[in-house]
Structures are given as C-alpha cells and as structure tokens.
Design an enzyme around this catalytic site. Structure first.
Site, mmCIF file in Angstrom:
data_model
loop_
_atom_site.group_PDB
_atom_site.id
_atom_site.type_symbol
_atom_site.label_atom_id
_atom_site.label_comp_id
_atom_site.label_asym_id
_atom_site.label_seq_id
_atom_site.Cartn_x
_atom_site.Cartn_y
_atom_site.Cartn_z
ATOM 1 N N CYS A 101 0.794 -1.224 0.000
ATOM 2 C CA CYS A 101 0.000 0.000 0.000
ATOM 3 C C CYS A 101 0.833 1.283 0.000
ATOM 4 O O CYS A 101 0.275 2.384 0.037
ATOM 5 C CB CYS A 101 -0.977 -0.029 1.164
ATOM 6 S SG CYS A 101 -1.979 -1.526 1.085
ATOM 7 N N HIS A 114 -9.905 1.901 0.247
ATOM 8 C CA HIS A 114 -8.448 1.768 0.301
ATOM 9 C C HIS A 114 -8.004 1.221 -1.056
ATOM 10 O O HIS A 114 -8.255 0.056 -1.371
ATOM 11 C CB HIS A 114 -8.044 0.835 1.439
ATOM 12 C CG HIS A 114 -6.564 0.767 1.655
ATOM 13 N ND1 HIS A 114 -5.666 1.473 0.877
ATOM 14 C CD2 HIS A 114 -5.821 0.096 2.570
ATOM 15 C CE1 HIS A 114 -4.432 1.223 1.297
ATOM 16 N NE2 HIS A 114 -4.499 0.387 2.326
ATOM 17 N N HIS A 150 -2.776 7.837 6.343
ATOM 18 C CA HIS A 150 -2.989 6.562 5.655
ATOM 19 C C HIS A 150 -4.393 6.081 6.055
ATOM 20 O O HIS A 150 -5.151 5.674 5.199
ATOM 21 C CB HIS A 150 -1.897 5.562 6.038
ATOM 22 C CG HIS A 150 -1.966 4.308 5.243
ATOM 23 N ND1 HIS A 150 -1.984 4.302 3.867
ATOM 24 C CD2 HIS A 150 -2.054 3.000 5.610
ATOM 25 C CE1 HIS A 150 -2.075 3.052 3.437
ATOM 26 N NE2 HIS A 150 -2.120 2.248 4.468
#
Lengths: 395, 266
Positions: free
Chosen positions: A161, A323, A289
């Site tokens: 990620c 996400h 994040h």
C-alpha cells in the site's frame, strides 16, 4: 532537497473520473463506496468500484495488454487533458530523459484468477490468457510507456500500500542524479478476489463503509483507482504545487501488522520534513494513511502524536475512494495537491465519533480554508512506510 | 553517468550454491553442473519467519544473508532494493486455485506473504532495521532495473545499499505462459565510496541499443542467464568472480535502451 514542480495530474477512483469530479466529491461529502457486487461469491462488504470498466475494452492494437488494471490506467490517462500535457512535456524534454515509475500491488492478477476459474469449470486453460501483458507487475508500466511514447528509464514499484507513494522518491533520485529531467509517476490497482478475500482472511475488511479513526472502526473498504502526475525541475509553467520532501522507512515488526509504537512511520515523516527543511508547525494538514483498521489507525496516531502538535488537522479520505492499495499513494497525493490548489481540508467521510484515545485533531467534514503544505502518509504490508510532503514553492 | 562500487557478491542457484562455489565456476576453475537447489532456511530469519516464509523469501534472504556475512558495513546502515519479476510463483498458484472455489477461502499467511515486498519485509525484521527498503519489477529486466535504481539511490543519497534479485519458475499451468528455466537469487552491496571489501568500481550509463547484451561463454550458464530475470546478473557476477582488466558489460533493459556498465577491478 530541490523541489519538483507538479505540472499536470489526473485520477480516477470510485469518487469520480478526473480531478474535478474528485474535488467536488470531497467538497460535497459524496463518497463512492457501494455494497460489494464483485466476483462470483461477493463478500459482505463495501467497495470502491470504478463504473463501467467492463465495457471499456482496449483497442485491438493493445490486446496484449488487455486486463482490468490496464483499462483503468488508460481511462485515467484520458482524463484532465493529461495526454496533451504529456505531449507538451515531450516538446520541452527529450523523451529519453523522462522517467516512468508506477506503483501497483496486484497488477492484473484478476486475469489469472479468471483463467483459473475457467480451467476449473471447463477443464481447459483459456487460450487468450497472457501473463506478461496482464498479471505481470511491469504490465501497466510497459503499457503506459508505450501509450505515452516515453523512452526513458522505467520500472514498477510494488511495496503493497505504499507502492505509488514510493514512486515519488525514485523520481526525485533519478532527476537529482541527472539521469532524468522529468518523470511521470503514478499507480494503478484494480479490484480482484485476491485482495478482497485476502484482507477478509486477516479479518481486516469492514461490513460497512470504512470509518477511519472512528471509535467503532472495524476495517477497510477495498477500492480501485489510478492516478498519474508529471514532475519536473525548473519548469516555467509552474502550477505552484511541488513535491517538497519524501521519507521512506521500514517497521521491522510484522508482515501484516503495523509497529504499534509507530517508530517506523515517524522516521518516514521526519525524513520528509528534513528534506523539505520544514518544521512540524509549518504543516497545515496531514492526509492520513487512515485505513480504518483498529491497529493501523492506532499505530499511525502514535507516530503523529510523538511528532506533531495535537492541533494539526488530520483526515483520512478513504471513506470516499476506499483503500485503493497500490494506488493509494498517488490518489492521496492528488488529494493533497487539490487541497492546496483549491484551498480546503478534506474531512473523514463516514466517521461519526473520532476515537478519543487516538488524540488527533480529526477533521470530520471538509472545510474551506487556505492550505499551503500537506503531508501525505502511505504505509504498507511488509512494514513499508512512505511520507510525502507537498506545498507551494513560493510562500 | 553514475559511479559506484560493488562488494560482497552472493548467489543461491542450482549448481551455484553460495559464492565460493559460484566464484569457482564463474572464474572457469570448475565446470558448471546443475544440481538441485538445497532447501534453504536462512538462519538470519527469526524461527517463525523460517517456518512461514515463502519459497521466494527463503531464496532471496539466503543470498542477502551471504552478502551480509562478507561486507563490513553494519546491516542497519544498508538500505535495500529487492528486484523480482514474478515474486512468489507458488503463492500465486495457491491463491488463484483457492479463489476458483465456489466459496473462496484463502490462507491469511499466504495472503500476507503474497505481497511483492514480503522478502524485503522479512529482511528488515531479520536485521531489525528501520532503513528504507524498495521492491521493484521490470519483467526480464528486473535485475537490471534493480541495479540502476540501486546505483541512482547510492549516488543521490550518498549511501550504501544491499541489492537483491530473485526469481523462481512457475509450475503448471502458469509455466507455459511465463516460462523460467531455474530458480536464481543474487545479492551484492553497492557503496558510494570504496571500502576494504570493494571488488569493482563501476560506472553506469543508459544508452540507445547498440550491441547485443553480454553473454556467458558456457552454454548452460547462458541458458540460465536468459532463463531467469535475476540470472541476467551473471555477466556482472563473472566480473566479480574473476576481475580481469577494465570491461564494459551491456545489459538489455527496455525495448529502446540498454545499460552500459564499465567495471574496473579494485
């Protein structure tokens, strides 16, 4: 470090096609998450799905690159006048000196999943399956390089990620060593069963739209997205926003759980501030994040609390996009640029009651106000951390 | 033009099990004989990682561990770059098989090991280092892109790095569409100034395609070189094994460019 000017950018996610759509979604508080309807046995969760990718086949000439991931890449290149901006760049900069660095976590793995499904059903491996143009981690980079007529250095970064955040670090290094005069950075990750069922197996997927930093947060909503940006040194068509700093670190803790004290994340943020020669008081907004898993948000809060004043506005925009994994870095870098250019601090969609034990100044709704400098965090499995600092160069 | 130094080469491959054996073969002191790859369980990994690490992680870390045994640079001072085209072929097969079930269930361990940066993550845990790691891919040029990226980072940030490249073959059904000949991993330390362990001073340039890539004289080694993206390192490993005079190596990179690496023994 010498800043890199951002002279063009484009994005597609569930929150909208193109930067204007994304900006309106952020300002109006309209998210793109929907109940999961992906695959042959949809999990009970919410996803950020880009509409109509199924009906956007690549041209006959690009057939070797056919897959959902490359469809999303091409659709994104076609937004925001990006193709014209690249042509303009190529008229100023020798294409052999334009780097291309793209992040992805799962590339076109969906094509392999579908091939295994066909094998299971029919006993035959599908004749049209091609690994290199679809599943291969370099596929989107090769496809985009060919589409844009670039001739410079290129590779894919795949650090889960943080993938499409770390591309900025390589772009800066290739330009600062004189190998490139400009770079196109970005990332693309598309929905697949590997990530939906994989994150579900780790009990990290929420049954509701994700609620980052909420006291009742219970997991992520997976999304898909792509984004691209042109980075240049010494450009006269200065848009005013630049990459001012970057930082990279490792957690050295666990493959799928963040280091609880946030020491690795903090190191990445400190490096970004040091490279930009800025102090914590000079940061107007942190794009977290903020995945909405209990452990990620707590570790990220710990890292920020030990570094920033408690008043620094923070938010996670994953409630709009989901996400987007390997595309999260570029998507949220673009949100940072929009916040600076249009003057707003995004909120944290879906979050009702920010977790008081996390101690951050979480912005629940989007606020219009001048923003000069934004820190954007991207943290990945494997303990791969990257922090990027964006801001106006003249202020 | 980029300038850097190389030391602490390592190899883990069939018939090239460790640098001592590889050096002897590459220096043409002993003949190359393919032999089964040992079941590597690198001791540098914590016991849980030794048990849970995937094939690709164990292979990559085996090579990285060997480099660490040679260099005098502290492990926590090394940033690292892991380059691989495929990542872990066995996990891809297992995940995609499981996902074809009517009610898909995947193993959480396999899923977290499936990320391309799993070896880098396990490496940072093994050496307990918060330093940056990167994991990249460029198909058959994955090692070449890794070398370029390492040279760039070494020069841009004046720092030492560990460069690791690894790839393993798929089994059926994916082997037919992406065939690799054998597993291969290599590792080396890239530094910005010379050390007591330095073996080569290198300068690197990206140029238009002008000549065929450097090959291995031995037919079996050449087969290995073209059959695995990580084994594209073999001509450079041969320079490290038997440094002769100054030599310029050519590596295929992208359809329109190559890397030229000038190597000078130190």
């Amino acid at each position: 470090m010498d800043p890199l000017q951002i002279t063009a950018y484009t994005t597609v996610s569930a929150a909208g096609d193109g930067r204007e759509a994304l900006q309106s979604a952020l300002l109006e508080g309209k998210g793109g998450l929907q109940p999961n309807d992906f695959g042959h046995a949809p999990l009970d969760t919410w996803i950020g799905r880009v509409a109509d990718l199924e009906n956007r086949p690549l041209d006959e000439g690009d057939r070797q690159f056919e897959c959902r991931n490359n469809r999303l890449a091409l659709m994104t290149l076609q937004q925001d006048g990006f193709l014209t901006a690249v042509e303009s760049l190529k008229s100023r900069v020798d294409p052999t000196r334009i780097g291309l660095f793209l992040g992805t976590s799962t590339s076109g793995i969906l094509s392999t999943e579908q091939a295994y499904l066909k094998l299971r059903k029919s006993g035959r491996w599908p004749a049209g399956y091609h690994f290199k143009g679809s599943h291969d981690l370099f596929s989107a980079t090769q496809f985009v390089r060919q589409k844009l007529g670039l001739k410079g250095p290129a590779f894919s970064i795949s650090t889960a990620c943080s993938s499409s955040a770390k591309v900025f670090c390589d772009a800066h290094r290739f330009i600062s060593t004189g190998l490139c005069d400009a770079a196109i950075v970005g990332g693309v990750d598309s929905l697949c069963l590997t990530t939906l069922f994989g994150f579900n197996s780790l009990e990290l997927v929420s049954g509701q739209p994700c609620r980052p930093f909420d006291q009742n947060r219970d997991g992520i909503s997976i999304g898909e997205a792509a984004g691209f940006m042109i980075l240049e040194k010494n450009n006269t068509t200065d848009s005013g926003v630049a990459l001012l700093g970057y930082g990279e670190s490792s957690d050295a803790y666990h493959i799928s759980t963040p280091r609880p004290d946030g020491a690795g994340a903090r190191l990445a943020m400190e490096q970004a501030l040091n490279r930009a020669e800025l102090t914590v008081d000079e940061i107007d907004y942190i794009n977290l994040h903020g995945t909405a898993t209990p452990s990620n948000d707590r570790a990220e809060a710990n890292s920020i609390n030990r570094l920033f004043p408690s008043s620094t506005p923070c938010s996670s925009t994953k409630g709009w996009t989901g996400h987007t994994l390997g595309a999260a870095g570029i998507t949220e870098s673009i949100i940072a640029c929009l916040a600076i250019e249009a003057g707003f601090i995004p909120g944290t969609l879906n979050t009702q009651s920010p977790d008081p034990t996390l101690g951050l100044n979480i912005q629940r709704s989007t606020k219009t106000e001048p923003v000069t400098r934004v820190l954007s965090n991207s943290f990945g499995f494997g303990g791969s951390n990257c922090s990027l600092l964006f801001g106006r160069t003249s202020c | 033009m980029l300038s850097f130094y190389l030391e602490a080469p390592a190899v883990a491959a069939p018939g090239l099990d460790g640098w001592a054996k590889a050096k002897s073969v590459l220096a043409e002191e002993t003949a190359y004989r393919q032999a089964p790859l040992p079941d590597y369980v690198p001791k540098i990994l914590p016991p849980t990682a030794q048990r849970r690490g995937s094939q690709s992680t164990l292979l990559a870390i085996q090579a990285a561990q060997e480099s660490l045994g040679t260099t005098e640079i502290a492990p926590t001072e090394l940033a690292s770059i892991f380059a691989s085209s495929i990542g872990d072929p066995e996990i891809v097969d297992r995940l995609c098989s499981a996902l074809a079930d009517p009610q898909p269930m995947v193993s959480p361990t396999q899923f977290h090991n499936s990320v391309h940066n799993a070896p880098a993550g396990y490496w940072s845990i093994a050496i307990d280092s918060l330093e940056s790691t990167n994991s990249l891919a460029a198909s058959d040029a994955s090692f070449v892109a890794g070398l370029l990226s390492a040279a760039v980072q070494c020069q841009a940030e004046s720092r030492s790095l560990l460069l690791v490249a690894y790839d393993l073959p798929f089994e059926a059904p994916l082997d037919a569409t992406r065939p690799l000949s054998a597993p291969f991993a290599t590792s080396m330390v890239v530094t910005s100034s010379s050390t007591r362990q330095t073996q080569l001073h290198c300068t690197l340039e990206i140029n238009a395609i002008s000549a065929p890539a450097s090959r291995m004289a031995d037919a079996k080694l050449e087969q290995l070189r073209i059959g695995n993206p990580a084994a594209r390192a073999l001509p450079l490993l041969q320079q490290l094994a038997s440094p002769t005079d100054e030599e310029t190596l050519t590596f295929d990179y992208l359809p329109d460019c190559q890397l030229h690496l000038k190597c000078k023994p130190c």
